[in-house]
Design an enzyme around this catalytic site. Structure first.
Site, PDB file in Angstrom:
ATOM      1  CB  CYS A 163      -0.893  -0.017   1.232  1.00  0.00           C
ATOM      2  SG  CYS A 163      -1.720   1.548   1.526  1.00  0.00           S
ATOM      3  CG  HIS A 178      -4.207  -1.254   4.396  1.00  0.00           C
ATOM      4  ND1 HIS A 178      -3.778  -0.385   3.418  1.00  0.00           N
ATOM      5  CD2 HIS A 178      -4.875  -2.252   3.755  1.00  0.00           C
ATOM      6  CE1 HIS A 178      -4.164  -0.853   2.226  1.00  0.00           C
ATOM      7  NE2 HIS A 178      -4.821  -1.983   2.411  1.00  0.00           N
ATOM      8  CB  SER A 198      -6.312   5.118  -6.317  1.00  0.00           C
ATOM      9  OG  SER A 198      -5.828   5.877  -5.213  1.00  0.00           O
ATOM     10  CG  HIS A 223      -6.820   7.926   0.832  1.00  0.00           C
ATOM     11  ND1 HIS A 223      -7.302   6.657   0.595  1.00  0.00           N
ATOM     12  CD2 HIS A 223      -6.858   8.556  -0.365  1.00  0.00           C
ATOM     13  CE1 HIS A 223      -7.592   6.518  -0.692  1.00  0.00           C
ATOM     14  NE2 HIS A 223      -7.343   7.665  -1.301  1.00  0.00           N
TER      15      HIS A 223
HETATM   16  P1  H2U Z   1      -7.907   8.755  -4.454  1.00  0.00           P
HETATM   17  O1  H2U Z   1      -7.897   7.386  -3.879  1.00  0.00           O
HETATM   18  O2  H2U Z   1      -9.062   9.601  -3.917  1.00  0.00           O
HETATM   19  O3  H2U Z   1      -7.806   8.745  -5.944  1.00  0.00           O
HETATM   20  O4  H2U Z   1      -6.604   9.522  -3.917  1.00  0.00           O
HETATM   21  C1  H2U Z   1      -5.337   8.994  -3.988  1.00  0.00           C
HETATM   22  C2  H2U Z   1      -4.369   9.999  -4.568  1.00  0.00           C
HETATM   23  O5  H2U Z   1      -3.054   9.573  -4.258  1.00  0.00           O
HETATM   24  C3  H2U Z   1      -4.428  10.126  -6.064  1.00  0.00           C
HETATM   25  O6  H2U Z   1      -4.833  11.442  -6.399  1.00  0.00           O
HETATM   26  C4  H2U Z   1      -2.178   9.961  -5.256  1.00  0.00           C
HETATM   27  C5  H2U Z   1      -2.992   9.873  -6.536  1.00  0.00           C
HETATM   28  O7  H2U Z   1      -2.560  10.858  -7.430  1.00  0.00           O
HETATM   29  N1  H2U Z   1      -0.985   9.129  -5.209  1.00  0.00           N
HETATM   30  C6  H2U Z   1       0.212   9.672  -4.794  1.00  0.00           C
HETATM   31  O8  H2U Z   1       0.284  10.872  -4.552  1.00  0.00           O
HETATM   32  N2  H2U Z   1       1.331   8.875  -4.663  1.00  0.00           N
HETATM   33  C7  H2U Z   1       1.335   7.543  -4.959  1.00  0.00           C
HETATM   34  O9  H2U Z   1       2.351   6.892  -4.771  1.00  0.00           O
HETATM   35  C8  H2U Z   1       0.130   6.887  -5.498  1.00  0.00           C
HETATM   36  C9  H2U Z   1      -1.114   7.730  -5.567  1.00  0.00           C
HETATM   37 ZN    ZN Z   2      -2.310   0.970   3.743  1.00  0.00          ZN
END
Ligand code: H2U
Ligand code: ZN
Length: 344
Positions: A50, A113, A159, A164
């Site tokens: 993660c 998590h 994602s 979060h």
């Molecule tokens: P969402 O799950 O709401 O999409 O938010 C996760 C955000 O995390 C997403 O905008 C960022 C993605 O750009 N991200 C990072 O900044 N670093 C990472 O290593 C993976 C995802």
């Molecule tokens: Zn996690």
């Protein structure tokens, strides 16, 4: 009970100036679907894969802190950047452009998590309310609009199941914010009253649409709701921004937030997807017309079916299949104990 409930009717959203068609009895009732097994309930406390868990490496190589409460970092794929120069161009009134300066952050609600806001106790949620407030205050010093939000569940494009949210802050007043600002300002100008403060009073004299409440806050299914199980979180006292909330109001908010999210999950006994976000007054000037509030937009109509905002909704106006009052009755009748915490 509102009039015309047995006939197709339209309801007006005074906050945005948008109408919604209430066409009841068009589809099966939202609670008649069969139960699907809940997903995402068996996650580990720590997931080495993660990118939000403590100590893990993110895309691009940054390493997360070994955090114990909450954790904030600048989005590695930020859509807005502070160094963008502020420019505009209008070679023709039909071809208007302006650059947007800003920043995007990711905020982890917990190192765990396996948790979600719905599974956290109000005391744990309070930490996140405080984080939303400090982040908003910090970013509002620089940017006109600070948008705190959470996409929860893959159905809403999240994602990662790690609990979060995100914050985007930018130099412009976005479309929704502009509409809400104008409508609240007009209402205040015409009546001398804050629209949403007056609305909260209306809802508490009737209670038909109140899902959960306490002395400081209420979660209500707005009269003009478009999404089947939409909710609006409203303070009972005038407050423009989340960073203006007193400690007591923050405790009250944590409790009502928990109450709403537990009922959301209990509705179909599965993690309930939604997009939620805060709307506080733009900028840092006094804003007596603006009342702080949060919107919750869950996409589900029933346990197996998503409400698609397509055809008529895209081309004419939003449409819902059950009345907000029916949806509110359904939600408020649910247990205040999360289905995964029964027997604890
Ligand atoms: P969402 O799950 O709401 O999409 O938010 C996760 C955000 O995390 C997403 O905008 C960022 C993605 O750009 N991200 C990072 O900044 N670093 C990472 O290593 C993976 C995802
Ligand atoms: Zn996690």
């Amino acid at each position: 009970m509102p009039p015309f409930d047995d006939q197709p009717h339209r309801r007006f959203n005074p906050l945005t100036g948008v109408w919604t068609l209430v066409a009841v009895g068009r589809t099966q009732r939202p609670w008649s679907g069969k139960l699907e097994p809940a997903s995402g309930d068996d996650r580990p406390v720590y997931d080495p894969e993660c990118y939000l868990c403590p100590r893990n490496t993110r895309a691009g190589g940054a390493v997360n802190a070994d955090y114990e409460g909450t954790f904030v970092f600048t989005n590695d794929f930020a859509s807005l950047r502070p160094e963008t120069p502020l420019l505009s161009d209008e070679p023709h009134p039909l071809l208007r452009t302006e650059t947007e300066q800003g920043t995007c952050r990711v905020i982890c609600f917990s190192p765990r998590h396996d948790l979600t806001l719905a599974l956290m106790r109000p005391e744990e949620i309070r930490r996140i309310v405080d984080l939303w407030a400090t982040q908003t205050a910090e970013l509002a010093d620089v940017y006109r609009w600070v948008q705190v939000f959470e996409n929860r569940g893959a159905e809403m494009g999240a994602s990662n199941p790690h609990p979060h949210g995100q914050i985007w802050a930018g130099s412009a007043l976005p479309t929704q914010a502009m509409a809400e600002d104008a409508h609240q300002r007009n209402y205040f100008g015409a009546t001398g009253r804050s629209m949403l403060l007056e609305y909260a009073e209306l809802e508490s004299t009737d209670e038909t649409r109140v899902i959960v409440d306490n002395d400081e806050w209420m979660a209500v299914m707005p009269y003009w709701a478009t999404w089947p199980f939409e909710a609006l979180l409203l303070p009972r006292r005038g407050v423009a921004r989340i960073n203006d909330l007193s400690p007591n109001q923050r405790d009250g908010l944590s409790e009502v937030l928990s109450g709403l999210l537990v009922r959301y999950d209990n509705l179909f006994e599965r993690p309930f997807p939604y997009s939620m976000g805060w709307h506080g007054a733009p900028g840092t000037e006094p804003a007596p017309h603006w009342q702080l509030h949060a919107h919750f937009y869950p996409p589900l109509l029933n346990v197996t079916m998503r409400k698609f905002m397509v055809g008529y909704e895209m081309l004419a106006e939003g449409q819902r299949d059950i009345t907000p009052e029916e949806a509110a009755i359904r939600l408020k009748g649910l247990s205040a104990v999360h289905y995964l915490r029964r027997g604890e």
